[in-house]
Design an enzyme around this catalytic site. Structure first.
Site, PDB file in Angstrom:
ATOM      1  CG  HIS A 140      -0.068   0.145   2.490  1.00 43.58           C
ATOM      2  ND1 HIS A 140       0.475  -0.944   3.141  1.00 43.58           N
ATOM      3  CD2 HIS A 140       0.376   1.230   3.172  1.00 43.58           C
ATOM      4  CE1 HIS A 140       1.193  -0.539   4.169  1.00 43.58           C
ATOM      5  NE2 HIS A 140       1.162   0.786   4.217  1.00 43.58           N
ATOM      6  CG  HIS A 186       7.334   5.033   1.496  1.00 42.05           C
ATOM      7  ND1 HIS A 186       6.958   6.099   2.304  1.00 42.05           N
ATOM      8  CD2 HIS A 186       7.305   3.937   2.302  1.00 42.05           C
ATOM      9  CE1 HIS A 186       6.736   5.653   3.531  1.00 42.05           C
ATOM     10  NE2 HIS A 186       6.929   4.340   3.556  1.00 42.05           N
TER      11      HIS A 186
HETATM   12  P1  2AM Z   1       6.162   2.365   6.493  1.00 43.73           P
HETATM   13  O1  2AM Z   1       5.634   1.380   5.518  1.00 43.73           O
HETATM   14  O2  2AM Z   1       7.204   3.269   5.904  1.00 43.73           O
HETATM   15  O3  2AM Z   1       6.580   1.745   7.788  1.00 43.73           O
HETATM   16  C1  2AM Z   1       1.034   1.354   8.480  1.00 43.73           C
HETATM   17  O4  2AM Z   1       1.924   1.184   9.523  1.00 43.73           O
HETATM   18  C2  2AM Z   1       1.562   2.331   7.474  1.00 43.73           C
HETATM   19  O5  2AM Z   1       1.714   3.611   8.084  1.00 43.73           O
HETATM   20  C3  2AM Z   1       2.910   1.985   6.875  1.00 43.73           C
HETATM   21  O6  2AM Z   1       2.890   2.305   5.499  1.00 43.73           O
HETATM   22  C4  2AM Z   1       3.867   2.886   7.592  1.00 43.73           C
HETATM   23  O7  2AM Z   1       4.952   3.319   6.836  1.00 43.73           O
HETATM   24  C5  2AM Z   1       3.019   4.091   7.863  1.00 43.73           C
HETATM   25  N1  2AM Z   1       3.494   4.866   8.999  1.00 43.73           N
HETATM   26  C6  2AM Z   1       3.827   6.169   8.986  1.00 43.73           C
HETATM   27  N2  2AM Z   1       4.181   6.568  10.188  1.00 43.73           N
HETATM   28  C7  2AM Z   1       4.109   5.509  11.005  1.00 43.73           C
HETATM   29  C8  2AM Z   1       4.369   5.297  12.389  1.00 43.73           C
HETATM   30  N3  2AM Z   1       4.765   6.283  13.193  1.00 43.73           N
HETATM   31  N4  2AM Z   1       4.185   4.065  12.877  1.00 43.73           N
HETATM   32  C9  2AM Z   1       3.778   3.058  12.087  1.00 43.73           C
HETATM   33  N5  2AM Z   1       3.504   3.198  10.783  1.00 43.73           N
HETATM   34  C10 2AM Z   1       3.662   4.413  10.246  1.00 43.73           C
END
Ligand code: 2AM
Length: 178
Positions: A37, A121
């Site tokens: 996602h 991303h």
């Molecule tokens: P990431 O994939 O770069 O870890 C669910 O966790 C989604 O929210 C993921 O895409 C994650 O990014 C994003 N996300 C952004 N901030 C986050 C945080 N503080 N903790 C967990 N997930 C975060």
């Protein structure tokens, strides 16, 4: 409490292209197909009334469908150590506009503003302390490009942290309309 985030789900051909990238880094924890996602807004833990407010408020967003594509791969790092591999969208103004509308809605229902810069991303892998080098992977996929697809909806997801990783379940979908 619900751990929530708002995201786009790439269509199946794009997910297939992303799955094809998932090789060549020793010890990388590659994402499953159903985890792929692009996050517009991480919400975090909210109670049920606030989750309901958010779900309803997202339904009030008016935005047209738009085209986007993924172009390029990269990584996040902490203290000089890579922590995640990702693919990113090519610059896409409608994506940024949608992200800002989602952010506005989040603030309208009382969530704290997200101060971190929006870095769109799709996470492909998590890298632990013992993961192997990533330079070869980065070089191999430097010209990665999916071709564009139409974004016709965004979703509210619930995240459940399991021993084996995170499970992401869509709890609502919101159609983009011209
Ligand atoms: P990431 O994939 O770069 O870890 C669910 O966790 C989604 O929210 C993921 O895409 C994650 O990014 C994003 N996300 C952004 N901030 C986050 C945080 N503080 N903790 C967990 N997930 C975060």
């Amino acid at each position: 409490m619900n751990r929530l985030f708002v995201a786009l789900r790439p269509p199946a051909p794009v997910r297939d292209a992303l799955l094809d990238l998932m090789d060549g880094v020793e010890g990388a924890r590659w994402q499953d197909e159903d985890q792929l996602h692009l996050t517009l807004r991480f919400v975090g833990e909210v109670d049920a009334p606030l989750a309901n407010d958010l779900a309803a408020a997202l339904g009030g967003i008016n935005s047209p469908p738009f085209e986007t594509e993924l172009a390029g791969v990269g990584y996040f790092q902490r203290k000089g150590r890579p922590t995640a591999l990702w693919a990113r969208p090519a610059p896409c103004a409608p994506l940024d506009i949608l992200q800002r509308k989602v952010e506005r809605v989040c603030q309208q229902i009382g969530l704290e503003p997200e101060h971190r810069k929006f870095t769109p991303h799709v996470t492909l892998a998590r890298l632990g302390r013992h993961a192997g080098p990533i330079n070869g992977w980065l070089a191999e996929h430097g010209t990665f490009r999916t071709g564009s697809w139409q974004v016709g909806e965004f979703r509210l997801y619930e995240s459940t942290l399991n021993a084996g990783g995170s499970q992401y379940d869509p709890v609502a979908s919101y159609r983009l309309q011209a």
